[in-house]
Each structure stands twice: as C-alpha cells, then as structure tokens.
Motif scaffolding. Structure first.
Motif, PDB file in Angstrom:
ATOM      1  N   ARG A  44       2.384  26.587  11.207  1.00  0.00           N
ATOM      2  CA  ARG A  44       2.538  25.331  11.893  1.00  0.00           C
ATOM      3  C   ARG A  44       3.895  24.745  11.240  1.00  0.00           C
ATOM      4  O   ARG A  44       4.365  24.405  10.142  1.00  0.00           O
ATOM      5  N   GLY A  68       0.161  15.515  12.824  1.00  0.00           N
ATOM      6  CA  GLY A  68       0.248  16.164  14.192  1.00  0.00           C
ATOM      7  C   GLY A  68       1.296  17.190  14.437  1.00  0.00           C
ATOM      8  O   GLY A  68       1.792  17.771  13.340  1.00  0.00           O
ATOM      9  N   ASP A  69       1.829  17.425  15.320  1.00  0.00           N
ATOM     10  CA  ASP A  69       3.049  18.368  15.822  1.00  0.00           C
ATOM     11  C   ASP A  69       4.507  17.925  14.893  1.00  0.00           C
ATOM     12  O   ASP A  69       4.710  18.834  14.690  1.00  0.00           O
ATOM     13  N   ALA A  70       4.542  16.795  14.810  1.00  0.00           N
ATOM     14  CA  ALA A  70       5.693  16.423  14.212  1.00  0.00           C
ATOM     15  C   ALA A  70       5.548  15.148  13.393  1.00  0.00           C
ATOM     16  O   ALA A  70       4.452  14.743  13.052  1.00  0.00           O
ATOM     17  N   ASP A 103       7.424  21.330  30.122  1.00  0.00           N
ATOM     18  CA  ASP A 103       6.102  21.886  29.775  1.00  0.00           C
ATOM     19  C   ASP A 103       6.004  21.578  28.287  1.00  0.00           C
ATOM     20  O   ASP A 103       4.811  21.994  27.767  1.00  0.00           O
ATOM     21  N   VAL A 104       7.032  21.313  27.446  1.00  0.00           N
ATOM     22  CA  VAL A 104       6.898  21.072  25.948  1.00  0.00           C
ATOM     23  C   VAL A 104       6.028  19.892  25.834  1.00  0.00           C
ATOM     24  O   VAL A 104       6.428  18.593  26.542  1.00  0.00           O
ATOM     25  N   ARG A 105       5.067  19.693  25.142  1.00  0.00           N
ATOM     26  CA  ARG A 105       4.148  18.575  24.805  1.00  0.00           C
ATOM     27  C   ARG A 105       3.931  18.286  23.335  1.00  0.00           C
ATOM     28  O   ARG A 105       3.555  19.494  22.588  1.00  0.00           O
ATOM     29  N   ILE A 106       4.623  17.656  22.837  1.00  0.00           N
ATOM     30  CA  ILE A 106       4.545  17.265  21.199  1.00  0.00           C
ATOM     31  C   ILE A 106       3.739  16.317  20.988  1.00  0.00           C
ATOM     32  O   ILE A 106       3.942  14.982  21.273  1.00  0.00           O
ATOM     33  N   ARG A 145       2.481  29.711  26.484  1.00  0.00           N
ATOM     34  CA  ARG A 145       4.069  30.008  26.357  1.00  0.00           C
ATOM     35  C   ARG A 145       4.181  31.215  25.241  1.00  0.00           C
ATOM     36  O   ARG A 145       3.526  31.448  24.618  1.00  0.00           O
ATOM     37  N   ARG A 151      12.910  24.349  25.257  1.00  0.00           N
ATOM     38  CA  ARG A 151      11.808  24.323  26.121  1.00  0.00           C
ATOM     39  C   ARG A 151      11.469  25.602  26.408  1.00  0.00           C
ATOM     40  O   ARG A 151      10.050  26.069  26.298  1.00  0.00           O
ATOM     41  N   LYS A 189      11.673   6.060  15.137  1.00  0.00           N
ATOM     42  CA  LYS A 189      11.829   5.324  16.504  1.00  0.00           C
ATOM     43  C   LYS A 189      12.407   6.426  17.337  1.00  0.00           C
ATOM     44  O   LYS A 189      11.723   7.320  17.632  1.00  0.00           O
ATOM     45  N   GLU A 190      13.793   6.554  17.881  1.00  0.00           N
ATOM     46  CA  GLU A 190      14.257   7.464  18.254  1.00  0.00           C
ATOM     47  C   GLU A 190      14.596   8.475  17.120  1.00  0.00           C
ATOM     48  O   GLU A 190      14.223   9.873  17.274  1.00  0.00           O
ATOM     49  N   ASN A 249      15.765  15.595  26.102  1.00  0.00           N
ATOM     50  CA  ASN A 249      15.939  14.624  27.311  1.00  0.00           C
ATOM     51  C   ASN A 249      14.755  14.646  28.100  1.00  0.00           C
ATOM     52  O   ASN A 249      13.879  15.588  27.879  1.00  0.00           O
ATOM     53  N   GLY A 293       8.550  18.621  10.727  1.00  0.00           N
ATOM     54  CA  GLY A 293       9.657  18.233  10.943  1.00  0.00           C
ATOM     55  C   GLY A 293       9.925  17.025  11.835  1.00  0.00           C
ATOM     56  O   GLY A 293       8.638  16.386  12.453  1.00  0.00           O
ATOM     57  N   SER A 343      10.232  15.462  15.692  1.00  0.00           N
ATOM     58  CA  SER A 343       9.967  16.189  17.025  1.00  0.00           C
ATOM     59  C   SER A 343      11.342  16.396  17.453  1.00  0.00           C
ATOM     60  O   SER A 343      12.188  15.737  17.389  1.00  0.00           O
ATOM     61  N   ASP A 352       5.283  13.195  23.140  1.00  0.00           N
ATOM     62  CA  ASP A 352       6.691  13.221  23.731  1.00  0.00           C
ATOM     63  C   ASP A 352       6.531  14.581  24.695  1.00  0.00           C
ATOM     64  O   ASP A 352       6.035  15.664  24.392  1.00  0.00           O
ATOM     65  N   THR A 353       6.987  14.353  25.925  1.00  0.00           N
ATOM     66  CA  THR A 353       6.931  15.599  26.994  1.00  0.00           C
ATOM     67  C   THR A 353       8.278  15.849  27.239  1.00  0.00           C
ATOM     68  O   THR A 353       9.157  14.668  27.722  1.00  0.00           O
ATOM     69  N   SER A 354       8.814  16.978  27.626  1.00  0.00           N
ATOM     70  CA  SER A 354       9.613  17.322  28.250  1.00  0.00           C
ATOM     71  C   SER A 354       9.606  18.676  29.064  1.00  0.00           C
ATOM     72  O   SER A 354       9.376  19.724  28.218  1.00  0.00           O
ATOM     73  N   THR A 357       9.636  20.883  16.517  1.00  0.00           N
ATOM     74  CA  THR A 357      10.371  20.278  15.481  1.00  0.00           C
ATOM     75  C   THR A 357      11.475  20.649  15.160  1.00  0.00           C
ATOM     76  O   THR A 357      12.138  21.757  15.441  1.00  0.00           O
ATOM     77  N   ASP A 417       9.629  26.650  23.520  1.00  0.00           N
ATOM     78  CA  ASP A 417       8.594  25.673  23.116  1.00  0.00           C
ATOM     79  C   ASP A 417       8.985  25.202  21.549  1.00  0.00           C
ATOM     80  O   ASP A 417       7.789  24.918  20.886  1.00  0.00           O
TER      81      ASP A 417
END
Lengths: 197, 292
Positions: free
Chosen positions: A187, B62-64, B97-100, A23, A128, B139-140, A196, A190, A192, B93-95, A134, A131
């Motif tokens: 990097r 990781g990413d977060a 194309d985003v993959r966290i 991306r 999205r 959690k969320e 939705n 934070g 994620s 977590d995916t949404s 965080t 991309d």
C-alpha cells in the motif's frame, strides 16, 4: 508504418477505455505502458520506452507534500538512486502535480543535487496510465513489466528510523540477484497525487 | 449597526492585528467532568477545530493521508480505554480512471478515551492529563501539525458535567458495534471467504443483514459505504457495495503484502448508511478472513 502504429495505438487506447477499470498498476507482472515522452527539468525530452530494456525505477514526486519533503530531507531517494545507478538501475522522478512547472522541478533538482531528472507530467497522463495515487508512489520495471508497485518503505509516519524496511531497496536487491521480487505490491502512502481534473 | 460598533469596525479595518495566519487546525484538550471523582469514569479527548476546506484523517486514512494520532499520558493510577473514532466522511479525488479514496473529518471532530479514576485518589489533590497529538491536514496541499496539551482537574467527591453537548454529539457518531446491538436491530454478516492461493487473491462475499424493526417493514437504508479499518499487511481491491432491500452485499478481493507472513484472521470494517431521515450512521463489524 508510423501511421499504422499510431492507428494501432489509438485502437488499443480505445479498448483500454472500454474495458473494466483493472489497470496495469494493479497487477505486478503486467506490461507497463511506456509510450510516453516527458520533458525533464531542463526541457529535454525523455522517452520512457528508451529504458524498456533496463531496470527502471519511477518515483512519483510533489515538492509540496510533507511525505516527499521528509524523504528528501533524509536523502532516501537520492541515496538509493546513487547506490543502484552503479548497478545499472535507471531512476526517474515524475511530477504529476497539476500546478507544478518545469522551473519548480529544476529548482528541486538543484536544491537537492539530484542525480536523476524530474519529469514534467503536469497533464497527469502518465500518472493516470500507471494509476499513481500518492506521493511518493514507487514503480520498478524490468523488461518493461511492473515488478514492484507501492510504498517506498513500511514507515508512513517516519518514526521507525533504522527499523524501517525499504521495499524498493529490497526489490532491487532481489532483481539484481536474479530472484523474483518477494513483495511485489504494497500500500503506497503519502499525499494524494494532485491531478488536474 | 450602532455607531459604537461602526467605530470599532473601522478601527479594526485601519489598524489590523499583525497578520500571523491562524493554523488551519486548532486542537484543544477537553474533559466531560469538572473534576476527577474516585471510582468513576470520565472522558478525556482532543477537539479539533478545522478551517473550512481543510480535513484531517481517520484511523484508516485510506489511499492517501495519515491517521491522526493521540497519545494520552495519564497520571499514575489512572487507566484509559481505546480511542473513540467517530464515523468519518469519504473524500474521493478522481482524475480520469484514477480514484483516490480517503477517510477523515472536516470542520470539527472529537477523539477521546474513557478514563477510569481509581478509588484511592484523595479529594483535594489534582490530576494533570498530558496529550501529544499529531496529524496531517490537507486542503489542496497538506501540512503536518502537532501540539502538546495539558489539562488539570481537581480530585473531588462530586463533579459537574462539562462539554456535555460536545461529547453527546460525537458519541452519537461513533459507529455502533453491530453484533452487540439489541436483537431487534442486530447486524450480522454471512461471509463466504475464498482464501488466497499462490497468485490468486482471496475473495470475500459478505451479506450483511439486520432484522426488520419490531416485525414491521425495514426502514429504508441508502447510500451504503464500506470503510475498512487500516491493516498495512493487507491489500484490498475490487471493492463492491451492492445494496438490497433488507441487506447489503460487500465484496472485495484481498491478499497479504508479504507472502511469507500469515494473513490476519479477520478484518474490522465499518458500514455507513443513511436512514429514512437521511441521517448518516455507522455500524462496526468484523469480517473473518483466514480459512479455519
């Protein structure tokens, strides 16, 4: 003409979906997709493309995230936005949290007397496209291209105090001095982004 | 249910304890011995008990997220080794194309250090361990947590084991050090490294092998995962995990965050997999990065 443009946009979108998941956000220097229009906390439409000619900072925000809360307690974003607004830098916060409302954004802007708007991206489409992973996740755009993407600073736990290096301030100083950005990607840290699904 | 229990249950229902929501994560300081024995080692750590749905983070979040932190303050004369981190699970977590991808623990985890008790400690005395730990629980939504804990133990000539099951369970989940495993099960990485040049990121192609146990067919290993350790000076991307019958290939590209600074010479990683009985294991390896 408009019809042609939207067909073209559709065609481009299709190509993007079929190409491998590399991306724009992963490649500083790549042109950013700015064809989005979002509503600010007062319901006014803001077209990202209208800032294509300026130095633009995009900040991903979520008021429920402790990392964001800390930076707002410390005034990190507001101080930077004010300082660089004087030099023509535009600052926009974007909230891609799926459950956040325009009213939530308004409350946060008022509470912190923010000099910049928070844009509602609860659908996640802009997050999205960039991309954004965080909160916070920072992007600096110049001439419509991403010249910085990553963390606000090098201090995820907030323990470094004045020793912390603010990557966004550093990049903006370089851009305004006509220099290339020496650290174009870090990097981000934070929570994620709560997209939705 | 007996009548007495029914009465008790209804009492609870009518007259509930004033509601203060319990914290989603409880931290408890534990030791694996009833006493500190001069000249011996004991294990001191924090057990985290998590409400369902919540997680805390590994040394590389990781990413977060944010790494859980344990600061052990030792009585004078005692020394501690590094913190042991059991194999974490992956949260994805995916949404679109985003993959966290982040790494951490649900339900329970124990993080501990091996503590060396000096010879000259006098039986009859007492030692007090103090720990400050902080964490991010998600959690969320995410909430930071922290607590200061204290544990006192007598100094004695002998000690009984304590929390044996707990320490055994979590010790078994710490990734094994691949190169120092017995030769019939030793892991090795053959690494092709292309260092980064100007705009082009570096590239690692690591073929990771293990010998067939006892000369027989290698047990099937499946569900490989690549868990790099945290290094904020390094950006990894395009990670690819390709399993083979007797090996797994790990590929990624990398570059330094600050081009004026030297890259780290190596990257510690953990490879996770499932064995024939579907039990998940971790093996720690160090992949060389910089060209020599």
């Amino acid at each position: 003409m408009r019809k042609v443009m939207s067909l073209l946009a559709l065609a481009l979108t299709t190509v993007t979906l079929l190409s491998p998941p590399t991306r724009a956000a992963e490649t500083p220097g790549a042109p950013a997709d700015l064809h989005f229009t979002l509503k600010d906390q007062n319901g006014h439409e803001v077209a990202l493309s209208s800032y294509a000619g300026q130095i633009l900072v995009l900040e991903w925000v979520n008021m429920d995230c402790p990392f964001v809360q800390r930076h707002y307690r410390e005034g990190t974003m507001k101080t930077l936005a004010q300082k660089y607004a004087a030099k023509g830098v535009v600052w926009l916060a974007i909230n891609s949290t799926h459950y956040a409302t325009q009213a939530d954004n308004k409350k946060w802007v008022q509470q912190h007397a923010l000099p910049y708007p928070i844009l509602d991206d609860s659908s996640g489409q802009v997050g999205r496209a960039f991309d954004a992973r965080t909160t916070p996740d920072m992007f600096i755009l110049q001439h419509g291209k991403i010249v910085y993407q990553g963390a606000i600073d090098n201090d995820p736990s907030g323990r470094k105090g004045p020793q912390a290096v603010n990557y966004v301030a550093r990049a903006l100083d370089e851009i305004l001095a006509g220099k290339p950005v020496s650290i174009p990607k870090t990097r981000s840290y934070g929570c994620s982004v709560k997209y939705n699904r | 249910m007996t009548p007495l229990l029914l009465i008790l249950a209804s009492l609870v229902a009518i007259n509930p304890v004033p509601a203060k929501a319990p914290a989603p994560v409880q931290a408890t300081l534990v030791a694996d011995r009833s006493a500190a024995v001069p000249g011996q080692t004991l294990r001191v750590g924090v057990r985290y008990d998590l409400e369902p749905g919540w997680h805390i983070y590994w040394v590389n979040p990781g990413d977060a997220g944010l790494a859980t932190r344990v600061q052990l303050m030792l009585p004078q004369g005692l020394t501690a080794g590094p913190l042991h981190w059991p194999l974490p699970r992956q949260f994805v977590d995916t949404s679109g194309d985003v993959r966290i991808v982040s790494f951490g623990y649900t339900h329970q985890v124990l993080l501990w250090s091996d503590v060396q008790v000096p010879q000259d400690l006098k039986p009859g005395a007492q030692v007090t361990f103090k720990v400050h730990t902080d964490w991010l629980m998600c959690k969320e939504k995410c909430i930071p947590g922290q607590v200061d804990l204290k544990l006192s133990l007598p100094v004695a000539d002998a000690a009984q084991s304590a929390h044996a099951e707990l320490f055994k369970t979590w010790q078994e989940r710490v990734p094994l050090d691949g190169p120092s495993l017995p030769s019939q099960n030793r892991w090795a990485a053959a690494v092709q490294n292309t260092p980064p040049q100007r705009e082009t990121p570096g590239r690692v192609h690591a073929e990771i092998t293990w010998p067939a146990a006892g000369g027989t067919q290698t047990q099937p290993r499946t569900d490989f995962e690549f868990l790099p350790m945290a290094d904020p000076s390094l950006l990894l991307s395009n990670t690819k995990v390709t399993p083979g019958p007797h090996h797994v290939v790990i590929e990624f590209t990398y570059q330094g965050v600050d081009p004026t600074k030297a890259l780290p010479a190596s990257l510690p990683v953990v490879i996770a997999y499932r064995d024939a009985r579907h039990i998940r294991h971790g093996v720690a390896l160090v992949l060389p990065l910089a060209s020599r």
